[in-house]
Scaffold this active site. Structure first.
Site, PDB file in Angstrom:
ATOM      1  N   CYS A  62      48.171  64.783  30.660  1.00 41.64           N
ATOM      2  CA  CYS A  62      46.834  64.387  30.181  1.00 41.64           C
ATOM      3  C   CYS A  62      46.875  63.171  29.266  1.00 41.64           C
ATOM      4  O   CYS A  62      45.861  62.505  29.074  1.00 41.64           O
ATOM      5  CB  CYS A  62      46.162  65.558  29.481  1.00 41.64           C
ATOM      6  SG  CYS A  62      45.803  66.882  30.632  1.00 41.64           S
ATOM      7  N   HIS A 117      40.030  62.692  26.146  1.00 41.49           N
ATOM      8  CA  HIS A 117      40.489  63.254  27.419  1.00 41.49           C
ATOM      9  C   HIS A 117      39.636  64.479  27.727  1.00 41.49           C
ATOM     10  O   HIS A 117      39.374  65.299  26.837  1.00 41.49           O
ATOM     11  CB  HIS A 117      41.974  63.632  27.317  1.00 41.49           C
ATOM     12  CG  HIS A 117      42.386  64.608  28.367  1.00 41.49           C
ATOM     13  ND1 HIS A 117      42.206  64.347  29.709  1.00 41.49           N
ATOM     14  CD2 HIS A 117      42.932  65.851  28.291  1.00 41.49           C
ATOM     15  CE1 HIS A 117      42.624  65.386  30.401  1.00 41.49           C
ATOM     16  NE2 HIS A 117      43.067  66.313  29.568  1.00 41.49           N
ATOM     17  N   ASN A 149      38.828  68.760  34.648  1.00 34.71           N
ATOM     18  CA  ASN A 149      39.916  68.027  33.988  1.00 34.71           C
ATOM     19  C   ASN A 149      40.725  67.286  35.057  1.00 34.71           C
ATOM     20  O   ASN A 149      41.408  67.920  35.858  1.00 34.71           O
ATOM     21  CB  ASN A 149      40.785  69.038  33.226  1.00 34.71           C
ATOM     22  CG  ASN A 149      41.986  68.406  32.539  1.00 34.71           C
ATOM     23  OD1 ASN A 149      42.330  67.255  32.808  1.00 34.71           O
ATOM     24  ND2 ASN A 149      42.637  69.159  31.677  1.00 34.71           N
TER      25      ASN A 149
HETATM   26  N1  ACO Z   1      36.919  83.494  35.149  1.00 36.43           N
HETATM   27  C1  ACO Z   1      36.695  84.663  34.574  1.00 36.43           C
HETATM   28  N2  ACO Z   1      37.522  85.210  33.664  1.00 36.43           N
HETATM   29  C2  ACO Z   1      38.620  84.518  33.348  1.00 36.43           C
HETATM   30  C3  ACO Z   1      38.920  83.274  33.922  1.00 36.43           C
HETATM   31  C4  ACO Z   1      38.005  82.763  34.860  1.00 36.43           C
HETATM   32  N3  ACO Z   1      38.198  81.571  35.463  1.00 36.43           N
HETATM   33  N4  ACO Z   1      40.074  82.806  33.403  1.00 36.43           N
HETATM   34  C5  ACO Z   1      40.504  83.734  32.534  1.00 36.43           C
HETATM   35  N5  ACO Z   1      39.635  84.780  32.501  1.00 36.43           N
HETATM   36  C6  ACO Z   1      39.692  85.984  31.680  1.00 36.43           C
HETATM   37  C7  ACO Z   1      41.115  86.313  31.288  1.00 36.43           C
HETATM   38  O1  ACO Z   1      41.735  87.115  32.279  1.00 36.43           O
HETATM   39  C8  ACO Z   1      40.889  87.078  29.996  1.00 36.43           C
HETATM   40  O2  ACO Z   1      40.490  88.397  30.312  1.00 36.43           O
HETATM   41  P1  ACO Z   1      40.986  89.667  29.399  1.00 36.43           P
HETATM   42  O3  ACO Z   1      40.431  89.384  28.025  1.00 36.43           O
HETATM   43  O4  ACO Z   1      40.382  90.827  30.075  1.00 36.43           O
HETATM   44  O5  ACO Z   1      42.481  89.593  29.444  1.00 36.43           O
HETATM   45  C9  ACO Z   1      39.677  86.387  29.368  1.00 36.43           C
HETATM   46  O6  ACO Z   1      39.009  85.730  30.455  1.00 36.43           O
HETATM   47  C10 ACO Z   1      40.028  85.377  28.300  1.00 36.43           C
HETATM   48  O7  ACO Z   1      41.075  84.520  28.808  1.00 36.43           O
HETATM   49  P2  ACO Z   1      41.633  83.325  27.958  1.00 36.43           P
HETATM   50  O8  ACO Z   1      42.700  82.630  28.745  1.00 36.43           O
HETATM   51  O9  ACO Z   1      41.985  83.841  26.604  1.00 36.43           O
HETATM   52  O10 ACO Z   1      40.342  82.381  27.880  1.00 36.43           O
HETATM   53  P3  ACO Z   1      40.045  81.192  26.900  1.00 36.43           P
HETATM   54  O11 ACO Z   1      38.838  81.489  26.139  1.00 36.43           O
HETATM   55  O12 ACO Z   1      41.266  80.765  26.137  1.00 36.43           O
HETATM   56  O13 ACO Z   1      39.675  80.031  27.917  1.00 36.43           O
HETATM   57  C11 ACO Z   1      40.688  78.011  28.780  1.00 36.43           C
HETATM   58  C12 ACO Z   1      40.647  79.536  28.827  1.00 36.43           C
HETATM   59  C13 ACO Z   1      39.346  77.521  29.236  1.00 36.43           C
HETATM   60  C14 ACO Z   1      41.749  77.554  29.747  1.00 36.43           C
HETATM   61  C15 ACO Z   1      40.965  77.502  27.344  1.00 36.43           C
HETATM   62  O14 ACO Z   1      42.005  78.244  26.766  1.00 36.43           O
HETATM   63  C16 ACO Z   1      41.306  76.051  27.276  1.00 36.43           C
HETATM   64  O15 ACO Z   1      40.514  75.186  27.603  1.00 36.43           O
HETATM   65  N6  ACO Z   1      42.512  75.699  26.772  1.00 36.43           N
HETATM   66  C17 ACO Z   1      42.919  74.311  26.552  1.00 36.43           C
HETATM   67  C18 ACO Z   1      43.154  73.576  27.843  1.00 36.43           C
HETATM   68  C19 ACO Z   1      43.719  72.183  27.535  1.00 36.43           C
HETATM   69  O16 ACO Z   1      43.288  71.521  26.615  1.00 36.43           O
HETATM   70  N7  ACO Z   1      44.693  71.752  28.306  1.00 36.43           N
HETATM   71  C20 ACO Z   1      45.337  70.488  27.965  1.00 36.43           C
HETATM   72  C21 ACO Z   1      45.180  69.493  28.982  1.00 36.43           C
HETATM   73  S1  ACO Z   1      45.727  70.032  30.566  1.00 36.43           S
HETATM   74  C22 ACO Z   1      47.199  69.106  30.923  1.00 36.43           C
HETATM   75  O17 ACO Z   1      47.774  68.459  30.097  1.00 36.43           O
HETATM   76  C23 ACO Z   1      47.723  69.244  32.296  1.00 36.43           C
END
Ligand code: ACO
Length: 335
Positions: free
Chosen positions: A115, A262, A292
């Site tokens: 990223c 980003h 993304n």
């Molecule tokens: N749909 C429905 N439910 C989902 C989904 C989905 N797509 N994905 C995960 N869940 C569920 C999980 O199973 C979990 O369920 P549980 O509580 O029963 O176990 C719950 O939702 C919460 O999951 P989390 O992973 O904790 O969700 P979070 O609120 O953290 O959101 C996300 C996930 C959107 C990915 C977030 O953590 C995020 O944006 N992180 C940063 C991403 C980022 O900045 N990446 C850097 C750049 S990418 C690169 O460099 C390649």
């Protein structure tokens, strides 16, 4: 020392729109969950029946950027290509661009900083131009995520956030002092590499090994992300990189005319916007439409903001990224 400024911008995204509702055919998810957590409404995924690949999309964006710079392919001295999803394990995408655009035998460098790829690429290009080595450098960020994502409930935490697309910029030599790229700052913290990584196939876990294991639980060839861990680091590092860029130039947050973060998650961008007390017209987001797109995200957003007339002459434009590696950084531009 010369200055370097962006003289051409372009982007290309595949036509195929995949909405949040479309994703429910492969996995248990919902439009509500995705929008609430990420801000994403839809993304573009390459239709495999089309010719698009990471390099092909990069070449399409590059042609637009070169044209808008008022140049031809023969004016470009060097190519820098950033991606985490190359068409081939090796060689990298830069040489494909040299071939696809029928360019002279100029150098082509590949950048692997996920990223932060565009920030790293722009910084490298800036150094080459400032020292006088090159006059016009083509910088490309392109990603074909959809080809490597797990389309199942198991992979939903990662799959829903990524989209395909490409952006390109021409960075050119300028003698105008105080304009163009003012500074770039780059960082990494490799101890967190496995929190956001694709482990195999690699020389550590090569394809025959994966095939021989035939393990249905093997997810090493899909990207892994510890979402909350990444999120927590992202908000801190984004802020640090922006402050570092401003301070290096004796500037304050009030001086920012346009921040292009980003596009990792709309919630991250909103957190940064609030922290720096920026009004809505001073931050550009398009994650709602593209998801993304990793190395392509900043350049696509920059191009759109410029096309919409949101970046004007003399504006202070700040670009910032955080991603896998971990890597992060910022570029400060006087437009
Ligand atoms: N749909 C429905 N439910 C989902 C989904 C989905 N797509 N994905 C995960 N869940 C569920 C999980 O199973 C979990 O369920 P549980 O509580 O029963 O176990 C719950 O939702 C919460 O999951 P989390 O992973 O904790 O969700 P979070 O609120 O953290 O959101 C996300 C996930 C959107 C990915 C977030 O953590 C995020 O944006 N992180 C940063 C991403 C980022 O900045 N990446 C850097 C750049 S990418 C690169 O460099 C390649």
């Amino acid at each position: 020392m010369y200055s370097s400024k962006i003289t051409g911008l372009g982007y290309y995204v595949p036509e195929n729109v995949v909405t949040n509702d479309d994703l429910t055919q492969w996995m248990e998810t919902s439009d509500e969950w995705i929008q609430e957590r990420t801000g994403i409404k839809e993304r573009r995924w390459i239709d495999p029946k089309t010719e698009d690949t990471t390099a092909v999309m990069g070449a399409k964006a590059a042609r637009i950027a070169i044209d808008r710079a008022g140049l031809t392919k023969d004016d470009i001295d060097f190519i820098i290509f950033a991606t985490l999803s190359p068409d081939m394990y090796f060689p990298g995408g830069g040489v494909q661009i040299q071939d696809m655009l029928d360019m002279p035998t100029i150098g082509a460098l590949d950048i692997r900083n996920q990223c932060s790829g565009f920030i790293y690429s722009l910084s490298v290009a800036d150094q080459f131009i400032k020292t006088g080595m090159y006059k016009n450098i083509l910088v490309i960020g392109s990603e074909n995520h959809s080809g490597g994502l797990e389309r199942s409930t198991r992979g939903r935490g990662v799959t829903v956030i990524f989209g395909d697309g490409a952006g390109a910029a021409v960075l050119s030599r300028s003698e105008e002092k105080g304009k163009g790229i003012l500074s770039s700052h780059l960082h990494s913290e490799g101890k967190h590499a496995k929190e956001l990584a694709l482990i195999g196939p690699s020389t550590n876990r090569w394809v025959p090994e994966i095939i021989n294991d035939n393990d249905p639980d093997d997810v090493s060839y899909f990207p892994h992300m510890n979402g909350q861990f990444v999120f927590k680091h992202a908000v801190v590092r984004f802020s640090e990189a922006i402050v570092e860029g401003l301070h290096a130039n004796g500037l304050q947050k009030d001086d920012i005319d346009m921040l292009i973060p980003h596009q990792a998650n709309l919630r991250i961008a909103q957190f940064i916007q609030k922290k720096f007390e920026l009004s809505n017209d001073k931050v550009y987001n398009n994650i709602m439409r593209y998801g993304n797109t990793t190395a392509a995200s900043i350049i696509i957003a920059l191009t759109e903001a410029w096309e919409e007339g949101k970046i004007k002459d003399n504006d202070l434009v700040v670009l910032a990224a955080f991603g896998s590696g971990f890597t992060w950084g910022s570029v400060v531009i006087r437009w």
